[in-house]
Design a protein around this motif. Sequence first.
Motif, PDB file in Angstrom:
ATOM      1  N   VAL A  46       0.847  -1.200   0.000  1.00  0.00           N
ATOM      2  CA  VAL A  46       0.000   0.000   0.000  1.00  0.00           C
ATOM      3  C   VAL A  46       0.884   1.251   0.000  1.00  0.00           C
ATOM      4  O   VAL A  46       1.869   1.313   0.739  1.00  0.00           O
ATOM      5  CB  VAL A  46      -0.937   0.014   1.235  1.00  0.00           C
ATOM      6  N   ALA A  47       0.543   2.207  -0.836  1.00  0.00           N
ATOM      7  CA  ALA A  47       1.227   3.505  -0.833  1.00  0.00           C
ATOM      8  C   ALA A  47       0.216   4.602  -0.520  1.00  0.00           C
ATOM      9  O   ALA A  47      -0.951   4.499  -0.879  1.00  0.00           O
ATOM     10  CB  ALA A  47       1.875   3.767  -2.186  1.00  0.00           C
ATOM     11  N   VAL A  48       0.681   5.628   0.189  1.00  0.00           N
ATOM     12  CA  VAL A  48      -0.179   6.774   0.490  1.00  0.00           C
ATOM     13  C   VAL A  48       0.475   8.004  -0.128  1.00  0.00           C
ATOM     14  O   VAL A  48       1.642   8.299   0.149  1.00  0.00           O
ATOM     15  CB  VAL A  48      -0.355   6.960   2.014  1.00  0.00           C
ATOM     16  N   TRP A  49      -0.267   8.716  -0.968  1.00  0.00           N
ATOM     17  CA  TRP A  49       0.286   9.845  -1.719  1.00  0.00           C
ATOM     18  C   TRP A  49      -0.409  11.135  -1.312  1.00  0.00           C
ATOM     19  O   TRP A  49      -1.600  11.138  -1.054  1.00  0.00           O
ATOM     20  CB  TRP A  49       0.058   9.631  -3.222  1.00  0.00           C
ATOM     21  N   LYS A  50       0.380  12.201  -1.357  1.00  0.00           N
ATOM     22  CA  LYS A  50      -0.187  13.509  -1.026  1.00  0.00           C
ATOM     23  C   LYS A  50      -0.064  14.448  -2.217  1.00  0.00           C
ATOM     24  O   LYS A  50       0.999  14.570  -2.823  1.00  0.00           O
ATOM     25  CB  LYS A  50       0.562  14.117   0.162  1.00  0.00           C
ATOM     26  N   PHE A  51      -1.185  15.107  -2.559  1.00  0.00           N
ATOM     27  CA  PHE A  51      -1.150  16.199  -3.532  1.00  0.00           C
ATOM     28  C   PHE A  51      -1.528  17.473  -2.771  1.00  0.00           C
ATOM     29  O   PHE A  51      -1.083  17.633  -1.631  1.00  0.00           O
ATOM     30  CB  PHE A  51      -2.051  15.866  -4.737  1.00  0.00           C
ATOM     31  N   SER A  52      -2.319  18.366  -3.331  1.00  0.00           N
ATOM     32  CA  SER A  52      -2.632  19.608  -2.598  1.00  0.00           C
ATOM     33  C   SER A  52      -3.694  19.337  -1.548  1.00  0.00           C
ATOM     34  O   SER A  52      -4.853  19.063  -1.878  1.00  0.00           O
ATOM     35  CB  SER A  52      -3.129  20.681  -3.574  1.00  0.00           C
ATOM     36  N   SER A  53      -3.287  19.427  -0.291  1.00  0.00           N
ATOM     37  CA  SER A  53      -4.175  19.002   0.795  1.00  0.00           C
ATOM     38  C   SER A  53      -3.589  19.440   2.117  1.00  0.00           C
ATOM     39  O   SER A  53      -2.470  19.947   2.169  1.00  0.00           O
ATOM     40  CB  SER A  53      -4.302  17.482   0.774  1.00  0.00           C
ATOM     41  N   CYS A  54      -4.343  19.201   3.183  1.00  0.00           N
ATOM     42  CA  CYS A  54      -3.881  19.615   4.508  1.00  0.00           C
ATOM     43  C   CYS A  54      -3.280  18.469   5.305  1.00  0.00           C
ATOM     44  O   CYS A  54      -2.916  18.651   6.462  1.00  0.00           O
ATOM     45  CB  CYS A  54      -5.040  20.224   5.285  1.00  0.00           C
ATOM     46  N   ASP A  55      -3.255  17.257   4.766  1.00  0.00           N
ATOM     47  CA  ASP A  55      -2.739  16.043   5.415  1.00  0.00           C
ATOM     48  C   ASP A  55      -3.724  15.410   6.395  1.00  0.00           C
ATOM     49  O   ASP A  55      -3.435  14.372   6.980  1.00  0.00           O
ATOM     50  CB  ASP A  55      -1.405  16.292   6.155  1.00  0.00           C
ATOM     51  N   GLY A  56      -4.881  16.026   6.590  1.00  0.00           N
ATOM     52  CA  GLY A  56      -5.835  15.516   7.580  1.00  0.00           C
ATOM     53  C   GLY A  56      -6.322  14.112   7.267  1.00  0.00           C
ATOM     54  O   GLY A  56      -6.551  13.313   8.178  1.00  0.00           O
ATOM     55  N   CYS A  57      -6.490  13.804   5.992  1.00  0.00           N
ATOM     56  CA  CYS A  57      -6.997  12.473   5.644  1.00  0.00           C
ATOM     57  C   CYS A  57      -5.935  11.404   5.846  1.00  0.00           C
ATOM     58  O   CYS A  57      -6.220  10.296   6.284  1.00  0.00           O
ATOM     59  CB  CYS A  57      -7.541  12.467   4.215  1.00  0.00           C
ATOM     60  N   GLN A  58      -4.664  11.756   5.534  1.00  0.00           N
ATOM     61  CA  GLN A  58      -3.578  10.811   5.844  1.00  0.00           C
ATOM     62  C   GLN A  58      -3.506  10.584   7.349  1.00  0.00           C
ATOM     63  O   GLN A  58      -3.269   9.472   7.812  1.00  0.00           O
ATOM     64  CB  GLN A  58      -2.241  11.370   5.375  1.00  0.00           C
ATOM     65  N   LEU A  59      -3.698  11.662   8.102  1.00  0.00           N
ATOM     66  CA  LEU A  59      -3.640  11.536   9.565  1.00  0.00           C
ATOM     67  C   LEU A  59      -4.742  10.612  10.072  1.00  0.00           C
ATOM     68  O   LEU A  59      -4.580   9.972  11.111  1.00  0.00           O
ATOM     69  CB  LEU A  59      -3.776  12.916  10.222  1.00  0.00           C
ATOM     70  N   THR A  60      -5.872  10.558   9.330  1.00  0.00           N
ATOM     71  CA  THR A  60      -6.944   9.653   9.745  1.00  0.00           C
ATOM     72  C   THR A  60      -6.437   8.216   9.804  1.00  0.00           C
ATOM     73  O   THR A  60      -6.826   7.444  10.678  1.00  0.00           O
ATOM     74  CB  THR A  60      -8.128   9.769   8.768  1.00  0.00           C
ATOM     75  N   LEU A  61      -5.538   7.876   8.879  1.00  0.00           N
ATOM     76  CA  LEU A  61      -4.969   6.516   8.913  1.00  0.00           C
ATOM     77  C   LEU A  61      -4.107   6.341  10.164  1.00  0.00           C
ATOM     78  O   LEU A  61      -4.194   5.322  10.856  1.00  0.00           O
ATOM     79  CB  LEU A  61      -4.157   6.264   7.637  1.00  0.00           C
ATOM     80  N   LEU A  62      -3.327   7.370  10.477  1.00  0.00           N
ATOM     81  CA  LEU A  62      -2.492   7.270  11.686  1.00  0.00           C
ATOM     82  C   LEU A  62      -3.337   7.317  12.954  1.00  0.00           C
ATOM     83  O   LEU A  62      -2.938   6.815  14.002  1.00  0.00           O
ATOM     84  CB  LEU A  62      -1.463   8.400  11.706  1.00  0.00           C
ATOM     85  N   ASP A  63      -4.531   7.929  12.841  1.00  0.00           N
ATOM     86  CA  ASP A  63      -5.421   7.988  14.002  1.00  0.00           C
ATOM     87  C   ASP A  63      -6.122   6.656  14.277  1.00  0.00           C
ATOM     88  O   ASP A  63      -6.833   6.534  15.272  1.00  0.00           O
ATOM     89  CB  ASP A  63      -6.488   9.068  13.795  1.00  0.00           C
ATOM     90  N   CYS A  64      -5.929   5.669  13.410  1.00  0.00           N
ATOM     91  CA  CYS A  64      -6.533   4.346  13.636  1.00  0.00           C
ATOM     92  C   CYS A  64      -5.722   3.615  14.698  1.00  0.00           C
ATOM     93  O   CYS A  64      -5.171   2.542  14.441  1.00  0.00           O
ATOM     94  CB  CYS A  64      -6.546   3.524  12.346  1.00  0.00           C
ATOM     95  N   GLU A  65      -5.657   4.215  15.878  1.00  0.00           N
ATOM     96  CA  GLU A  65      -4.688   3.725  16.860  1.00  0.00           C
ATOM     97  C   GLU A  65      -4.890   2.257  17.212  1.00  0.00           C
ATOM     98  O   GLU A  65      -3.965   1.454  17.171  1.00  0.00           O
ATOM     99  CB  GLU A  65      -4.757   4.598  18.112  1.00  0.00           C
ATOM    100  N   ASP A  66      -6.147   1.892  17.525  1.00  0.00           N
ATOM    101  CA  ASP A  66      -6.395   0.512  17.954  1.00  0.00           C
ATOM    102  C   ASP A  66      -6.189  -0.473  16.814  1.00  0.00           C
ATOM    103  O   ASP A  66      -5.887  -1.639  17.047  1.00  0.00           O
ATOM    104  CB  ASP A  66      -7.827   0.379  18.496  1.00  0.00           C
ATOM    105  N   GLU A  67      -6.384  -0.001  15.593  1.00  0.00           N
ATOM    106  CA  GLU A  67      -6.347  -0.912  14.448  1.00  0.00           C
ATOM    107  C   GLU A  67      -5.034  -0.838  13.687  1.00  0.00           C
ATOM    108  O   GLU A  67      -4.809  -1.617  12.762  1.00  0.00           O
ATOM    109  CB  GLU A  67      -7.500  -0.588  13.494  1.00  0.00           C
ATOM    110  N   LEU A  68      -4.161   0.103  14.054  1.00  0.00           N
ATOM    111  CA  LEU A  68      -2.984   0.370  13.227  1.00  0.00           C
ATOM    112  C   LEU A  68      -2.047  -0.834  13.138  1.00  0.00           C
ATOM    113  O   LEU A  68      -1.497  -1.129  12.073  1.00  0.00           O
ATOM    114  CB  LEU A  68      -2.236   1.590  13.786  1.00  0.00           C
ATOM    115  N   LEU A  69      -1.910  -1.554  14.255  1.00  0.00           N
ATOM    116  CA  LEU A  69      -1.028  -2.727  14.228  1.00  0.00           C
ATOM    117  C   LEU A  69      -1.592  -3.789  13.294  1.00  0.00           C
ATOM    118  O   LEU A  69      -0.847  -4.426  12.546  1.00  0.00           O
ATOM    119  CB  LEU A  69      -0.850  -3.287  15.645  1.00  0.00           C
ATOM    120  N   THR A  70      -2.926  -3.945  13.316  1.00  0.00           N
ATOM    121  CA  THR A  70      -3.551  -4.906  12.412  1.00  0.00           C
ATOM    122  C   THR A  70      -3.349  -4.478  10.969  1.00  0.00           C
ATOM    123  O   THR A  70      -3.063  -5.310  10.100  1.00  0.00           O
ATOM    124  CB  THR A  70      -5.062  -5.019  12.709  1.00  0.00           C
TER     125      THR A  70
END
Lengths: 407, 273
Positions: free
Chosen positions: B15-39
Amino acid sequence: MLSTGDDITVNHPEEHDSESDDDPSGSSAVVLGLDGLAALIAALWDRGYRVVGPTVRDSAIVLDELLTADSLPIGWGDEQAPGHYRLRRREDQARFGYVVGPQSPRQELSPQKVALVKIRRTADGFDADAVDPTPAAPIAFIGLRGCELAAMGIHDRVMIGGAHPDPVQSARGADRFVVGVDCGDPAATCFCTSMGTGPTAGAEMGPDNTETADLRLCELIDDDRHDFLCHVTSKAGAEVMETLEHRPANTADHLAAQEVRHRAVQCIEKHLDTDGLADRLMAVPDHPRWDEVAERCLSCTNCTLVCPTCFCSTIDDVGDLAGEMTTRTRVWDSCFTLDHSYLHGGAVHATTRSQYHQWLTHKLSTWWDQFGESGCVGCGRCTTWCPAGIDLVEEATALSRAPEINR
Amino acid sequence: MTPASTELAQERPRVAVWKFSSCDGCQLTLLDCEDELLTVAERVELAYFLEAGAVGDGGKGLYDLSLVEGSITTPGDLDRIQDVRRRSTRLVTIGACASAGGIQALRNFTEVEQFLGIVYAQPQFISTLEESTAISDHVEVDFELRGCPIDKNQLLEVIAAFTNGRPPAIPGHSVCVECKLRGNVCVTVAQGVPCLGPVTHAGCGALCPTYHRGCYGCFGPSETANVAGVAVELRRHGMDEHEIELAMHTFNTWSPELRDYPPSAPTPTGEQP
């Protein structure tokens, strides 16, 4: 629950009142005070029911667990119009002085989301365990209106009356106890009298309609009294009543209840001409009114999700990230979504016009073909809770007339 | 590492995560998956995810699933999105910028040169496009995940669905459905609060109406959005034309259903001053 043909009698704890006269309907009638109402709710909890009834929340009267009679919407009424609902303070302390809110028994008997099966991956395949739909306790409903009793009857016949009874609705509806209440102050959106479902809680039911309340209350309020005429209409109702303080009803009580009914009927101004309506609606698929209503309709689904007889659901299979576990869940659906009519190649009802046509003709026409009765009970929820204020009676009436020339 | 887990590691979808013109909030949503991030990390190989410090192969590999955040706003973006598409078996956009052009697409309604002069001391160094556009305007997109920002559980559903080879269970109906599923009372009908919920794509779980506020439309138009119809309701509940226009033109302003609001045609009443 009511078993037709049972001999229903209530043993009065006190001396029999010489003035008492039983209601012509054959059920025995008593009078319950405000304390008696509170005792009724407590008694139902004591008997193991989960008591669900009206209470004020989020600027509306909703159905929720009713721990005591203090949670009833005391002194609250409501004001309803197409696309409009407001709580209002009443001048009295009525417990049931409102009409119907956005919710109905449907949410208790067939909740919005129900897990059906849990499926787990195993070394050589998978295990599937059905989720037991049996609730922890049978439900006792407080304050249901005639239209709601009719809707519950429709749901029973559709969902559990056929060859394949729905296990969820069967389990949740089993052994339920119902306290119906006559409507004393109907809203501007009500048309139960056109549909034969109200305003009293069960009195208008036809001979085939066995759905009724175990106890049927009529709230009586004037300067000198605030109590309830209570028709005891089932054995379960009689058993509970025997534990409560009450007195036999007399002629004055019955006259007061008749006055409540008379006033309620007078209040209902909305009328739907149901004579030949099913055929009239199906005969006009090209009526320009369908286009006009589709311009207003937001296809938001509100009409269907507040309707007490709508029963559509979808099945979601949601798996976990690891691919080890899937839960199959039943979720309320609406004919105003594209997924609802999705078949190979796309949605059958792909436009709002088509969705609205499907909804209105199902309620008022094809429900008859399918189930031999109307799918509408005249509660007016679809009209009140439509954010665009689309009025079912107005639309059905316009559609069943010839289009105006030069429209 | 045991041989079995090595084998598993090699089989994990990249899986790759790419950023174009944005505030990074949606990428942070992935990092905010704290309980699920290890899975997530066990289930997929996060092969390129700069926001998480995963430089990996520097974005020069091939990926089973690309999550793309942000809109296309520069000449460089135009080339880069083509490269990302070529490297990706599946491409999913995450958020309003990538799916509809984002809040920055407000510039599409005016002259971008004007902003350059106001914002930058040396505008000659700025290389930008006239319009901020969605990823789907440039390359084929396999799925658009809506929201500003996206919903964490919907993101997990998308990752689970695409890595398990099934369609995501993400309905396109209105926020009104989510209110009813939660047992919310309609704020518009019961309180007269103007709300975009009837025409807004579900996904947030009816967050604002649950707290008695009208929907702001963060998830963009729902599948059969009647924008002109909801404008009538906003007007009925006290918003004037200017306020309605502002409400329509936020995070999803450049979505096809909203960009032409208000319609330039004569007003429905036909009244002229």
